[in-house]
Write an enzyme that holds these catalytic residues in place. Structure first.
Site, PDB file in Angstrom:
ATOM      1  N   LEU A  35       6.031   9.605  -0.190  1.00  0.00           N
ATOM      2  CA  LEU A  35       5.419   9.834  -1.509  1.00  0.00           C
ATOM      3  C   LEU A  35       4.940  11.267  -1.684  1.00  0.00           C
ATOM      4  CD1 LEU A  35       3.139   6.821  -2.464  1.00  0.00           C
ATOM      5  CD2 LEU A  35       5.460   7.288  -3.167  1.00  0.00           C
ATOM      6  N   SER A  92      -4.241   2.415   0.283  1.00  0.00           N
ATOM      7  CA  SER A  92      -4.734   1.271  -0.504  1.00  0.00           C
ATOM      8  C   SER A  92      -6.117   0.785  -0.105  1.00  0.00           C
ATOM      9  CB  SER A  92      -3.735   0.113  -0.394  1.00  0.00           C
ATOM     10  OG  SER A  92      -3.854  -0.509   0.869  1.00  0.00           O
ATOM     11  N   SER A 115      -4.355  -1.511 -10.370  1.00  0.00           N
ATOM     12  CA  SER A 115      -5.378  -2.302  -9.675  1.00  0.00           C
ATOM     13  C   SER A 115      -6.580  -2.627 -10.553  1.00  0.00           C
ATOM     14  CB  SER A 115      -5.856  -1.494  -8.462  1.00  0.00           C
ATOM     15  OG  SER A 115      -7.048  -2.025  -7.953  1.00  0.00           O
ATOM     16  N   GLU A 133      -9.389  -2.377  -9.496  1.00  0.00           N
ATOM     17  CA  GLU A 133     -10.395  -1.358  -9.161  1.00  0.00           C
ATOM     18  C   GLU A 133     -10.547  -0.339 -10.287  1.00  0.00           C
ATOM     19  OE1 GLU A 133     -12.548  -0.662  -6.241  1.00  0.00           O
ATOM     20  OE2 GLU A 133     -12.262  -2.803  -6.401  1.00  0.00           O
ATOM     21  N   TYR A 139     -10.259   6.019  -4.842  1.00  0.00           N
ATOM     22  CA  TYR A 139      -9.075   5.148  -4.971  1.00  0.00           C
ATOM     23  C   TYR A 139      -8.924   4.666  -6.413  1.00  0.00           C
ATOM     24  CZ  TYR A 139      -6.276   0.872  -4.707  1.00  0.00           C
ATOM     25  OH  TYR A 139      -5.331  -0.106  -4.934  1.00  0.00           O
TER      26      TYR A 139
HETATM   27  P1  NDP Z   1      -0.702  -2.036   2.040  1.00  0.00           P
HETATM   28  O1  NDP Z   1      -1.788  -1.095   2.421  1.00  0.00           O
HETATM   29  O2  NDP Z   1      -0.499  -3.282   2.830  1.00  0.00           O
HETATM   30  O3  NDP Z   1       0.704  -1.237   2.042  1.00  0.00           O
HETATM   31  C1  NDP Z   1       0.787   0.098   1.627  1.00  0.00           C
HETATM   32  C2  NDP Z   1       2.214   0.589   1.824  1.00  0.00           C
HETATM   33  O4  NDP Z   1       2.312   1.953   1.367  1.00  0.00           O
HETATM   34  C3  NDP Z   1       2.688   0.588   3.280  1.00  0.00           C
HETATM   35  O5  NDP Z   1       4.030   0.160   3.314  1.00  0.00           O
HETATM   36  C4  NDP Z   1       2.593   2.064   3.659  1.00  0.00           C
HETATM   37  O6  NDP Z   1       3.467   2.447   4.690  1.00  0.00           O
HETATM   38  C5  NDP Z   1       3.024   2.701   2.345  1.00  0.00           C
HETATM   39  N1  NDP Z   1       2.675   4.119   2.239  1.00  0.00           N
HETATM   40  C6  NDP Z   1       1.437   4.657   2.312  1.00  0.00           C
HETATM   41  N2  NDP Z   1       1.513   5.983   2.165  1.00  0.00           N
HETATM   42  C7  NDP Z   1       2.818   6.302   1.995  1.00  0.00           C
HETATM   43  C8  NDP Z   1       3.535   7.521   1.817  1.00  0.00           C
HETATM   44  N3  NDP Z   1       2.907   8.714   1.762  1.00  0.00           N
HETATM   45  N4  NDP Z   1       4.879   7.481   1.658  1.00  0.00           N
HETATM   46  C9  NDP Z   1       5.523   6.301   1.707  1.00  0.00           C
HETATM   47  N5  NDP Z   1       4.904   5.115   1.894  1.00  0.00           N
HETATM   48  C10 NDP Z   1       3.575   5.121   2.041  1.00  0.00           C
HETATM   49  O7  NDP Z   1      -0.925  -2.394   0.489  1.00  0.00           O
HETATM   50  P2  NDP Z   1      -0.640  -3.768  -0.323  1.00  0.00           P
HETATM   51  O8  NDP Z   1       0.693  -4.269   0.038  1.00  0.00           O
HETATM   52  O9  NDP Z   1      -1.829  -4.650  -0.221  1.00  0.00           O
HETATM   53  O10 NDP Z   1      -0.645  -3.225  -1.824  1.00  0.00           O
HETATM   54  C11 NDP Z   1       0.543  -2.741  -2.437  1.00  0.00           C
HETATM   55  C12 NDP Z   1       0.165  -1.863  -3.620  1.00  0.00           C
HETATM   56  O11 NDP Z   1      -0.570  -2.616  -4.564  1.00  0.00           O
HETATM   57  C13 NDP Z   1      -0.722  -0.657  -3.270  1.00  0.00           C
HETATM   58  O12 NDP Z   1      -0.347   0.399  -4.151  1.00  0.00           O
HETATM   59  C14 NDP Z   1      -2.129  -1.132  -3.594  1.00  0.00           C
HETATM   60  O13 NDP Z   1      -2.969  -0.031  -3.905  1.00  0.00           O
HETATM   61  C15 NDP Z   1      -1.843  -1.987  -4.812  1.00  0.00           C
HETATM   62  N6  NDP Z   1      -2.765  -3.075  -5.080  1.00  0.00           N
HETATM   63  C16 NDP Z   1      -3.028  -3.988  -4.095  1.00  0.00           C
HETATM   64  C17 NDP Z   1      -3.827  -5.077  -4.351  1.00  0.00           C
HETATM   65  C18 NDP Z   1      -4.139  -6.094  -3.302  1.00  0.00           C
HETATM   66  O14 NDP Z   1      -5.084  -6.862  -3.499  1.00  0.00           O
HETATM   67  N7  NDP Z   1      -3.363  -6.176  -2.219  1.00  0.00           N
HETATM   68  C19 NDP Z   1      -4.415  -5.277  -5.698  1.00  0.00           C
HETATM   69  C20 NDP Z   1      -4.031  -4.261  -6.664  1.00  0.00           C
HETATM   70  C21 NDP Z   1      -3.235  -3.209  -6.354  1.00  0.00           C
HETATM   71  P3  NDP Z   1       3.050   2.406   6.265  1.00  0.00           P
HETATM   72  O15 NDP Z   1       3.371   1.004   6.728  1.00  0.00           O
HETATM   73  O16 NDP Z   1       3.922   3.452   6.852  1.00  0.00           O
HETATM   74  O17 NDP Z   1       1.578   2.702   6.327  1.00  0.00           O
HETATM   75  P1  GDR Z   2     -11.277  -4.116  -2.362  1.00  0.00           P
HETATM   76  O1  GDR Z   2     -11.041  -5.018  -1.070  1.00  0.00           O
HETATM   77  O2  GDR Z   2     -12.156  -2.959  -2.088  1.00  0.00           O
HETATM   78  O3  GDR Z   2     -11.666  -5.045  -3.468  1.00  0.00           O
HETATM   79  O4  GDR Z   2      -9.798  -3.520  -2.609  1.00  0.00           O
HETATM   80  P2  GDR Z   2     -11.893  -5.200   0.267  1.00  0.00           P
HETATM   81  O5  GDR Z   2     -11.421  -6.471   0.863  1.00  0.00           O
HETATM   82  O6  GDR Z   2     -11.872  -3.978   1.128  1.00  0.00           O
HETATM   83  O7  GDR Z   2     -13.403  -5.357  -0.284  1.00  0.00           O
HETATM   84  C1  GDR Z   2     -13.775  -6.427  -1.120  1.00  0.00           C
HETATM   85  C2  GDR Z   2     -15.297  -6.510  -1.237  1.00  0.00           C
HETATM   86  O8  GDR Z   2     -15.845  -6.922   0.020  1.00  0.00           O
HETATM   87  C3  GDR Z   2     -16.977  -6.131   0.298  1.00  0.00           C
HETATM   88  N1  GDR Z   2     -17.239  -6.114   1.746  1.00  0.00           N
HETATM   89  C4  GDR Z   2     -16.410  -5.619   2.691  1.00  0.00           C
HETATM   90  N2  GDR Z   2     -15.166  -5.069   2.567  1.00  0.00           N
HETATM   91  C5  GDR Z   2     -14.553  -4.667   3.714  1.00  0.00           C
HETATM   92  N3  GDR Z   2     -13.308  -4.147   3.638  1.00  0.00           N
HETATM   93  N4  GDR Z   2     -15.137  -4.788   4.944  1.00  0.00           N
HETATM   94  C6  GDR Z   2     -16.390  -5.319   5.086  1.00  0.00           C
HETATM   95  O9  GDR Z   2     -16.905  -5.416   6.201  1.00  0.00           O
HETATM   96  C7  GDR Z   2     -17.044  -5.772   3.904  1.00  0.00           C
HETATM   97  N5  GDR Z   2     -18.244  -6.359   3.672  1.00  0.00           N
HETATM   98  C8  GDR Z   2     -18.347  -6.570   2.372  1.00  0.00           C
HETATM   99  C9  GDR Z   2     -16.632  -4.758  -0.258  1.00  0.00           C
HETATM  100  O10 GDR Z   2     -17.808  -3.953  -0.411  1.00  0.00           O
HETATM  101  C10 GDR Z   2     -15.989  -5.174  -1.577  1.00  0.00           C
HETATM  102  O11 GDR Z   2     -16.977  -5.398  -2.531  1.00  0.00           O
HETATM  103  C11 GDR Z   2      -8.634  -4.316  -2.485  1.00  0.00           C
HETATM  104  C12 GDR Z   2      -7.487  -3.400  -2.037  1.00  0.00           C
HETATM  105  O12 GDR Z   2      -6.364  -4.182  -1.754  1.00  0.00           O
HETATM  106  C13 GDR Z   2      -7.131  -2.414  -3.117  1.00  0.00           C
HETATM  107  O13 GDR Z   2      -5.947  -1.689  -2.739  1.00  0.00           O
HETATM  108  C14 GDR Z   2      -6.862  -3.182  -4.415  1.00  0.00           C
HETATM  109  O14 GDR Z   2      -6.533  -2.299  -5.443  1.00  0.00           O
HETATM  110  C15 GDR Z   2      -8.067  -4.037  -4.774  1.00  0.00           C
HETATM  111  O15 GDR Z   2      -8.330  -4.935  -3.721  1.00  0.00           O
HETATM  112  C16 GDR Z   2      -7.824  -4.845  -6.040  1.00  0.00           C
END
Ligand code: NDP
Ligand code: GDR
Length: 321
Positions: free
Chosen positions: A57, A82, A123, A125, A147
């Site tokens: 990216l 993420s 997201s 967020e 983020y």
């Molecule tokens: P993950 O963190 O599990 O996966 C992130 C992916 O991005 C990995 O494959 C990682 O590769 C890749 N990546 C990171 N940096 C780069 C880069 N510079 N170039 C190429 N690839 C890269 O995320 P999720 O699958 O949970 O989420 C997918 C997307 O959806 C993200 O954009 C996240 O922000 C968004 N999102 C997620 C939500 C959720 O609840 N899961 C909710 C809303 C949005 P590598 O394995 O090499 O690290």
């Molecule tokens: P979030 O997910 O920030 O919503 O982002 P996360 O699970 O990290 O946090 C959710 C909530 O839990 C509270 N929390 C903690 N969180 C983590 N990680 N660890 C802890 O020990 C802990 N204790 C309490 C946090 O403060 C927060 O309120 C995720 C990611 O997947 C993003 O990429 C995505 O966009 C959003 O969800 C929607």
């Protein structure tokens, strides 16, 4: 056979999306970034059925070349930094990946495959310090972390390329979605992993931050189906995807420990290290537009999701005979 190009294929969502697209007969091409090891844990069962190509990216040339070479019908931009917590310690890198990275992928598509359809992983967020509840497509954004700010940029650049260049580009505003493949640093997986360790006698407690924040948690397998549906419409549009229900981190702990007959109050400790400089207190989706226009509704409930994750962690950690 249509071709889908997926950034972030090694991530949680990438692995479920690849499974879905393969089941629909797609040729799936996944972008992986160069690494000294191969982070293919989530897609190990798929690697002989998908094509993996190298790009980053951060690197425009690599993205434009890959899009030109594989001639995709659909592009899913899932790659990002993420983890919200890390975005405070690495704000510039988060902006490069999660904000400008979107423009680079859109530029690659505009130059090399302008007829393709583009999905941006936006997201909840972006709603941050929410100005209305539940949150829907028209709710104003108020991000609370680097983020969240980067995702707002990614959302608007997607809308802007759609309006400026006539690209089919959609922004899916997804609320938290989890699974047994969720990264261990996110709170759901941190808790279910700890529940399994404590049940198996490998740990005694788990240290968390804010137990009062509320999230709308769904199952990742359901949410990738919504992504695909967004790219099958007559016109590109933006959609909120969530369950419409909200639970606190405390509720999550209660449900996860109850799966193995334990009381979370005996095992959860709070630790200032896991509190955030600015918190998102409450998220809850209004997914009615997606239900109406995409025919999408979530299938897995919060309780089923928590049980699925606890059981998967128990299975993974249980000593082999
Ligand atoms: P993950 O963190 O599990 O996966 C992130 C992916 O991005 C990995 O494959 C990682 O590769 C890749 N990546 C990171 N940096 C780069 C880069 N510079 N170039 C190429 N690839 C890269 O995320 P999720 O699958 O949970 O989420 C997918 C997307 O959806 C993200 O954009 C996240 O922000 C968004 N999102 C997620 C939500 C959720 O609840 N899961 C909710 C809303 C949005 P590598 O394995 O090499 O690290
Ligand atoms: P979030 O997910 O920030 O919503 O982002 P996360 O699970 O990290 O946090 C959710 C909530 O839990 C509270 N929390 C903690 N969180 C983590 N990680 N660890 C802890 O020990 C802990 N204790 C309490 C946090 O403060 C927060 O309120 C995720 C990611 O997947 C993003 O990429 C995505 O966009 C959003 O969800 C929607």
């Amino acid at each position: 056979m249509p071709t889908a190009l997926v950034t972030g294929i090694t991530g949680q969502d990438g692995s479920y999306l690849a499974e879905l697209l393969l089941s629909k007969g797609y040729r799936v091409v996944g972008i992986v970034r160069r690494s000294s090891t191969t982070p293919y844990e989530r897609i190990a069962h798929l690697v002989d059925r998908i094509e993996l190509v190298s790009a980053d990216l951060l690197d425009q040339t690599s993205l434009t070349d890959v899009v030109g070479d594989c001639a995709p019908d659909e592009i899913y931009n899932l790659a990002a930094q993420s983890f919200v917590q890390t975005s405070w310690s690495q704000p510039v890198l988060t902006g490069e990946f999660t904000a400008l990275g979107v423009t680079r992928v859109l530029e690659a598509m505009k130059k090399a495959a302008p007829k393709a359809r583009f999905y941006q992983a936006s997201s909840s967020e972006m709603f941050g310090k929410v100005v209305e509840s539940p949150q829907r497509e028209t709710t104003p954004f108020y991000p609370r972390s680097p983020y969240g700010v980067a995702k707002v940029y990614g959302h608007w650049i997607t809308v802007n390329y759609r309006e400026s260049f006539g690209l089919y580009a959609v922004s899916g505003i997804l609320f938290n979605h989890e699974s047994p493949r969720r990264g261990l640093e996110f709170v759901t997986r941190k808790v279910t992993d700890a529940v399994a360790r404590i049940k198996l006698g490998m740990a005694k407690e788990v240290r968390l931050g804010n137990l009062d924040s509320r999230r709308d948690w769904g199952f990742a397998g359901d949410y990738v189906d919504a992504m695909w549906r967004m790219l099958q419409q007559d016109a590109a549009d933006d959609y909120v995807i969530g369950t419409g229900h909200t639970c606190s981190v405390r509720d999550l702990c209660q449900a996860a420990f109850a799966c193995v007959g334990l009381d979370y109050r005996d095992h959860v400790a709070q630790d200032p290290r896991f509190f955030r400089p600015a918190e998102v207190d409450l998220l809850v989706a209004d997914p009615s537009k997606a239900a109406r226009q995409l025919g999408w509704t979530p299938k897995v409930s919060f309780e089923e999701l928590v049980r699925m994750m606890v059981e998967a962690d128990l299975e993974r950690l249980r000593p082999r005979a």
